[in-house]
Design an enzyme around this catalytic site. Sequence first.
Site, mmCIF file in Angstrom:
data_model
loop_
_atom_site.group_PDB
_atom_site.id
_atom_site.type_symbol
_atom_site.label_atom_id
_atom_site.label_comp_id
_atom_site.label_asym_id
_atom_site.label_seq_id
_atom_site.Cartn_x
_atom_site.Cartn_y
_atom_site.Cartn_z
ATOM 1 N N LYS A 56 51.371 106.849 70.916
ATOM 2 C CA LYS A 56 52.571 107.493 71.463
ATOM 3 C C LYS A 56 53.818 106.600 71.460
ATOM 4 O O LYS A 56 54.787 106.872 72.161
ATOM 5 C CB LYS A 56 52.355 108.052 72.883
ATOM 6 C CG LYS A 56 51.148 108.901 73.057
ATOM 7 C CD LYS A 56 50.922 109.875 71.948
ATOM 8 C CE LYS A 56 51.917 111.041 71.982
ATOM 9 N NZ LYS A 56 51.659 111.934 70.803
ATOM 10 N N ALA A 57 53.787 105.557 70.634
ATOM 11 C CA ALA A 57 54.962 104.663 70.568
ATOM 12 C C ALA A 57 55.937 105.061 69.463
ATOM 13 O O ALA A 57 56.987 104.429 69.316
ATOM 14 C CB ALA A 57 54.493 103.224 70.359
ATOM 15 N N THR A 60 54.330 108.805 64.417
ATOM 16 C CA THR A 60 54.675 109.914 63.529
ATOM 17 C C THR A 60 56.079 109.707 62.963
ATOM 18 O O THR A 60 56.349 109.984 61.796
ATOM 19 C CB THR A 60 54.613 111.238 64.323
ATOM 20 O OG1 THR A 60 53.410 111.237 65.097
ATOM 21 C CG2 THR A 60 54.654 112.434 63.409
ATOM 22 N N HIS A 117 45.684 102.383 65.404
ATOM 23 C CA HIS A 117 46.217 102.131 66.750
ATOM 24 C C HIS A 117 45.580 100.878 67.357
ATOM 25 O O HIS A 117 45.768 100.609 68.544
ATOM 26 C CB HIS A 117 45.915 103.310 67.690
ATOM 27 C CG HIS A 117 46.794 104.509 67.499
ATOM 28 N ND1 HIS A 117 48.150 104.430 67.278
ATOM 29 C CD2 HIS A 117 46.502 105.836 67.541
ATOM 30 C CE1 HIS A 117 48.654 105.660 67.174
ATOM 31 N NE2 HIS A 117 47.678 106.518 67.320
ATOM 32 N N SER A 147 54.496 109.743 77.688
ATOM 33 C CA SER A 147 54.166 110.462 76.459
ATOM 34 C C SER A 147 52.641 110.559 76.296
ATOM 35 O O SER A 147 52.103 111.601 75.897
ATOM 36 C CB SER A 147 54.787 109.725 75.266
ATOM 37 O OG SER A 147 54.582 110.438 74.084
ATOM 38 N N PHE A 238 64.923 113.567 65.759
ATOM 39 C CA PHE A 238 63.933 114.257 66.593
ATOM 40 C C PHE A 238 64.004 115.767 66.358
ATOM 41 O O PHE A 238 62.979 116.429 66.143
ATOM 42 C CB PHE A 238 64.158 113.928 68.074
ATOM 43 C CG PHE A 238 63.202 114.665 68.971
ATOM 44 C CD1 PHE A 238 61.873 114.288 69.045
ATOM 45 C CD2 PHE A 238 63.622 115.757 69.713
ATOM 46 C CE1 PHE A 238 60.972 114.977 69.851
ATOM 47 C CE2 PHE A 238 62.737 116.449 70.524
ATOM 48 C CZ PHE A 238 61.409 116.056 70.586
ATOM 49 N N MET A 241 62.551 116.756 62.972
ATOM 50 C CA MET A 241 61.092 116.605 62.897
ATOM 51 C C MET A 241 60.397 117.625 63.788
ATOM 52 O O MET A 241 59.337 118.139 63.457
ATOM 53 C CB MET A 241 60.682 115.176 63.258
ATOM 54 C CG MET A 241 60.917 114.218 62.085
ATOM 55 S SD MET A 241 60.365 112.538 62.388
ATOM 56 C CE MET A 241 58.612 112.742 62.704
HETATM 57 P P1 A3P Z 1 57.561 112.031 73.726
HETATM 58 O O1 A3P Z 1 56.232 112.523 74.174
HETATM 59 O O2 A3P Z 1 58.184 111.073 74.705
HETATM 60 O O3 A3P Z 1 58.498 113.123 73.341
HETATM 61 P P2 A3P Z 1 53.232 109.180 68.284
HETATM 62 O O4 A3P Z 1 53.740 109.717 67.007
HETATM 63 O O5 A3P Z 1 52.979 107.708 68.289
HETATM 64 O O6 A3P Z 1 52.088 109.985 68.791
HETATM 65 O O7 A3P Z 1 54.412 109.315 69.339
HETATM 66 C C1 A3P Z 1 54.875 110.573 69.747
HETATM 67 C C2 A3P Z 1 56.144 110.344 70.528
HETATM 68 O O8 A3P Z 1 57.195 110.017 69.608
HETATM 69 C C3 A3P Z 1 56.595 111.618 71.257
HETATM 70 O O9 A3P Z 1 57.325 111.166 72.396
HETATM 71 C C4 A3P Z 1 57.496 112.239 70.212
HETATM 72 O O10 A3P Z 1 58.392 113.199 70.719
HETATM 73 C C5 A3P Z 1 58.220 110.984 69.721
HETATM 74 N N1 A3P Z 1 58.879 111.194 68.424
HETATM 75 C C6 A3P Z 1 58.351 111.670 67.286
HETATM 76 N N2 A3P Z 1 59.290 111.785 66.338
HETATM 77 C C7 A3P Z 1 60.444 111.375 66.888
HETATM 78 C C8 A3P Z 1 61.789 111.261 66.407
HETATM 79 N N3 A3P Z 1 62.133 111.639 65.193
HETATM 80 N N4 A3P Z 1 62.724 110.778 67.264
HETATM 81 C C9 A3P Z 1 62.397 110.406 68.518
HETATM 82 N N5 A3P Z 1 61.155 110.492 69.024
HETATM 83 C C10 A3P Z 1 60.186 110.970 68.220
#
Ligand code: A3P
Length: 304
Positions: A56-57, A60, A117, A147, A238, A241
């Site tokens: 969740k950092a 993606t 991870h 997150s 964001f 995506m």
């Molecule tokens: P939040 O739950 O705070 O919205 P991972 O891909 O490591 O699982 O992380 C998912 C987190 O990255 C989610 O955070 C998601 O919304 C955020 N995220 C994904 N794409 C993003 C983007 N283009 N800009 C900002 N945050 C993004």
Amino acid sequence: MQPDSDLKDLESLSIQRCQLVDIQGVPLPKDTVDSWDEIWRFQARPDDLVICTYPKAGTTWIQEIVTMIQHQGDSEKCDEVPIERRMPFIELVLPKPFPSDLEEVKKMPSPRSLKFHLPFHLMPPSIWEQNCKVIYVARNAKDNAVSYFHFHRMNMGMPEPGNWDQFVENFIAAKVAWGSWSHHVRGWWEAKDRHPILYLFYEDMKEDLARETRKVAKFLGVELSEAVLKKIVQHTTFENMKSNPNANYSTAPSFVLNHSISPFMRKGTVGDWKDHFTVAQSERLDEVCDRELEGSGLAFRMEL
Ligand code: A3P
């Protein structure tokens, strides 16, 4: 990694929330631990690109940026394959009959991009023997925890999170999948001076996506024109995506990811933790992080 037809066949299946088992002090899903010998023996190739994060950092996000760079800003090529099937997630082992990326990856042509991870000390040694390039993204502990909580709610394969108060206790005590946030970010921070690792921060990416994308392209040895850079930045905001089915995990099996509980692309901000943490929870996490990051030189921004 799997053809669509295979995934459709899997729609008739269900999944159970996993149990965690410790491996060298790090709680990981039981199926991962059961396959640990094979994961540890994973054979890297010198031109493999590795993406690693604490869950969740911003995994993606960096995956989409990297794919766009690899395709010189061609968004159609970038999204030919949905994100969950684009880069094998090496240590994710699902119960049978789910296919395993660990098998599929052996058949993939080079150059491969791989997702992990794992904390630094649990990475398969072959990655370092082959001198693979690694991109690591770190996110401040509090937004990362929030997150992760919502991800546990919507991902039926993750352990049951309980309510926020229960989850944050487990996060602070490092009793969550992939373990201690501070050990993770610190282990990789210290490793970056010994290996080809580009260490990025989610908050920096939010602040200036073009600047951070340039860093990634330079690290990958790819020249980008200003026009291509602009396309990449536009494609990986964001909002874009979130509405892109090949980047927002909406094509993943719905019995695993339930977006009606919480969307995968949830908020994508810095500072959402303020709406979740009590003052006491915030102070206790600060205290643990300050102690565990002391002397590392690592600092995180909690707001922009
Ligand atoms: P939040 O739950 O705070 O919205 P991972 O891909 O490591 O699982 O992380 C998912 C987190 O990255 C989610 O955070 C998601 O919304 C955020 N995220 C994904 N794409 C993003 C983007 N283009 N800009 C900002 N945050 C993004």
